[in-house]
Design an enzyme around this catalytic site. Structure first.
Site, PDB file in Angstrom:
ATOM      1  CE  LYS A 112      13.814  34.046 -27.393  1.00 36.24           C
ATOM      2  NZ  LYS A 112      14.164  32.863 -26.618  1.00 36.24           N
ATOM      3  CE  LYS A 195      19.858  37.145 -26.368  1.00 35.10           C
ATOM      4  NZ  LYS A 195      20.656  35.936 -26.161  1.00 35.10           N
ATOM      5  CE  LYS A 198      21.549  28.237 -26.939  1.00 37.21           C
ATOM      6  NZ  LYS A 198      20.405  28.838 -26.260  1.00 37.21           N
TER       7      LYS A 198
HETATM    8  P1  ATP Z   1      17.630  31.668 -27.526  1.00 35.50           P
HETATM    9  O1  ATP Z   1      17.805  32.535 -28.737  1.00 35.50           O
HETATM   10  O2  ATP Z   1      17.070  30.315 -27.827  1.00 35.50           O
HETATM   11  O3  ATP Z   1      16.960  32.380 -26.389  1.00 35.50           O
HETATM   12  P2  ATP Z   1      20.158  32.361 -26.461  1.00 35.50           P
HETATM   13  O4  ATP Z   1      21.247  32.449 -27.445  1.00 35.50           O
HETATM   14  O5  ATP Z   1      19.515  33.636 -26.004  1.00 35.50           O
HETATM   15  O6  ATP Z   1      19.111  31.356 -27.065  1.00 35.50           O
HETATM   16  P3  ATP Z   1      19.875  31.180 -23.858  1.00 35.50           P
HETATM   17  O7  ATP Z   1      19.800  29.702 -23.766  1.00 35.50           O
HETATM   18  O8  ATP Z   1      18.603  31.973 -23.808  1.00 35.50           O
HETATM   19  O9  ATP Z   1      20.675  31.551 -25.214  1.00 35.50           O
HETATM   20  O10 ATP Z   1      20.854  31.745 -22.761  1.00 35.50           O
HETATM   21  C1  ATP Z   1      21.838  30.957 -22.101  1.00 35.50           C
HETATM   22  C2  ATP Z   1      22.781  31.830 -21.343  1.00 35.50           C
HETATM   23  O11 ATP Z   1      23.628  32.518 -22.277  1.00 35.50           O
HETATM   24  C3  ATP Z   1      22.124  32.917 -20.498  1.00 35.50           C
HETATM   25  O12 ATP Z   1      22.857  33.052 -19.277  1.00 35.50           O
HETATM   26  C4  ATP Z   1      22.277  34.156 -21.326  1.00 35.50           C
HETATM   27  O13 ATP Z   1      22.323  35.334 -20.527  1.00 35.50           O
HETATM   28  C5  ATP Z   1      23.600  33.914 -22.022  1.00 35.50           C
HETATM   29  N1  ATP Z   1      23.655  34.585 -23.314  1.00 35.50           N
HETATM   30  C6  ATP Z   1      22.828  34.363 -24.360  1.00 35.50           C
HETATM   31  N2  ATP Z   1      23.163  35.137 -25.397  1.00 35.50           N
HETATM   32  C7  ATP Z   1      24.231  35.879 -24.982  1.00 35.50           C
HETATM   33  C8  ATP Z   1      25.046  36.873 -25.613  1.00 35.50           C
HETATM   34  N3  ATP Z   1      24.834  37.247 -26.866  1.00 35.50           N
HETATM   35  N4  ATP Z   1      26.062  37.402 -24.915  1.00 35.50           N
HETATM   36  C9  ATP Z   1      26.301  37.017 -23.636  1.00 35.50           C
HETATM   37  N5  ATP Z   1      25.574  36.093 -22.988  1.00 35.50           N
HETATM   38  C10 ATP Z   1      24.550  35.525 -23.648  1.00 35.50           C
HETATM   39 MG    MG Z   2      17.722  33.589 -24.776  1.00 32.03          MG
END
Ligand code: ATP
Ligand code: MG
Length: 332
Positions: A112, A195, A198
């Site tokens: 990040k 992955k 968001k």
């Molecule tokens: P950010 O990019 O802001 O970090 P994020 O998409 O990674 O957002 P988080 O809020 O960090 O989402 O994660 C929330 C939950 O969703 C965590 O348990 C994380 O392991 C799961 N998660 C996030 N992205 C994935 C993905 N691509 N596949 C499966 N699980 C995911």
């Molecule tokens: Mg995340």
């Protein structure tokens, strides 16, 4: 009952399919047998710049999606992180027992920070995993259900719990990561070796819970695949097709092997059209329910206030014990 704890950042207007398959569906199952604590980490969201009005809106929207996806606010403890000041308070103490080098080794920070620019990335982004350790340890949970991407952070929280216990006396439960199996990890549709995220995925790479079904169907149909023709799960050789098969399997409950057999000899386009339908049908009721909840923000806020009161009842005794153990003079 054993306790579990988890959360998802309000860092976007909508949760995505990775959040849904990798987290939310498991939470809903786990709340049946565990004392479940689910929160919305808004303190974490500001580790990247946020528009204040947007952030407030996204926090409510995230709460609505938890509930629409099946989290039961009467059964589980559902709250917003900033409503429980003990998170920031414990994070400070944990900051002071974390090594600078140890924090520097967190791969998600490196990724990040590289994106935000190493010089402009905030110190908050750097200490994010330590705040996450505080989020976890405050509630003394037995398990932390997270995706594979969060394994290193849960490991850090275990290390910090053990270190604190050794230095100051038994205080924290050392939590176990409940890691969902690898097939639950969802990848970016346009960049299927990264992955779905968001904050890091481009719009076209995301399937959002709150998007219009037409947009969602189009994104699935436009997903990057490969120059071959065979519909076969091969994460290294065919990341795009493997991702589509994993999504299909996760949503339909059918195994990847069954899907490979069904799509043998058929074209990528067939798989995409069918999958688009499965995705849209699964997400439509979640979207409808979330929109319905968002028409009454006062009621949502009431549920969140009730959750915060429950959460403080759990968090305050842990913080009080920590403060006493490190030698802070009682306030009263
Ligand atoms: P950010 O990019 O802001 O970090 P994020 O998409 O990674 O957002 P988080 O809020 O960090 O989402 O994660 C929330 C939950 O969703 C965590 O348990 C994380 O392991 C799961 N998660 C996030 N992205 C994935 C993905 N691509 N596949 C499966 N699980 C995911
Ligand atoms: Mg995340």
């Amino acid at each position: 009952r054993q306790r579990i704890l988890s959360g998802m950042q309000p860092s976007a207007g909508s949760l995505h399919l990775g959040n849904y398959l990798g987290a939310l569906v498991h939470w809903v199952r786990l709340q049946e047998t565990y004392d479940a604590v689910f929160f919305i980490p808004d303190l974490h969201a500001i580790t990247a710049p946020q528009d204040p009005q947007e952030l407030a809106h996204r926090t409510r929207t995230t709460a609505a999606q938890y509930i629409a996806g099946g989290v039961d606010p009467d059964r589980a403890t559902l709250f917003v992180q900033s409503h429980v000041p003990e998170h920031a308070q414990l994070a400070w103490v944990l900051n002071c027992i974390t090594g600078f080098g140890e924090a520097s080794r967190m791969t998600q920070f490196k990724d990040k920070a590289a994106k935000q620019g190493t010089d402009t990335a905030s110190v908050g982004l750097f200490t994010y995993p330590i705040l996450q350790a505080a989020d976890i340890l405050l509630y003394q949970p037995d398990g932390v259900p997270v995706g594979e991407d969060q394994r290193q952070h849960v490991e850090l929280s275990r290390d910090l719990a053990q270190r604190f216990n050794t230095r100051f006396g038994e205080t924290f439960v050392v939590p176990e990561p409940f890691i969902q199996k690898d097939s639950a990890k969802i990848y970016d549709l346009q960049n299927p070796t990264a992955k779905m995220s968001k904050s890091a995925s481009s719009a076209a790479g995301l399937v959002n819970l709150l998007d219009d079904p037409k947009v969602t169907a189009k994104r699935i149909r436009s997903a990057v695949t490969d120059a071959g023709t065979e519909i076969r799960f091969d994460r290294a050789g065919k990341p795009g097709i493997s991702n589509l098969l994993a999504i299909y399997s996760g949503l339909s409950g059918r195994t990847v092997a069954e899907l490979e057999t069904e799509y043998e000899g058929r074209m990528y386009g067939h798989l995409k059209v069918d999958l688009a339908e499965v995705v849209v049908e699964t997400l439509a009721p979640v979207r409808r329910r979330a929109e319905e909840l968002l028409t009454d923000p006062a009621e949502l806020d009431r549920l969140l206030a009730q959750g915060a009161a429950k959460a403080r009842g759990l968090a305050a005794p842990t913080l009080a014990e920590v403060y006493a153990r490190v030698g802070f003079l009682p306030a009263a």
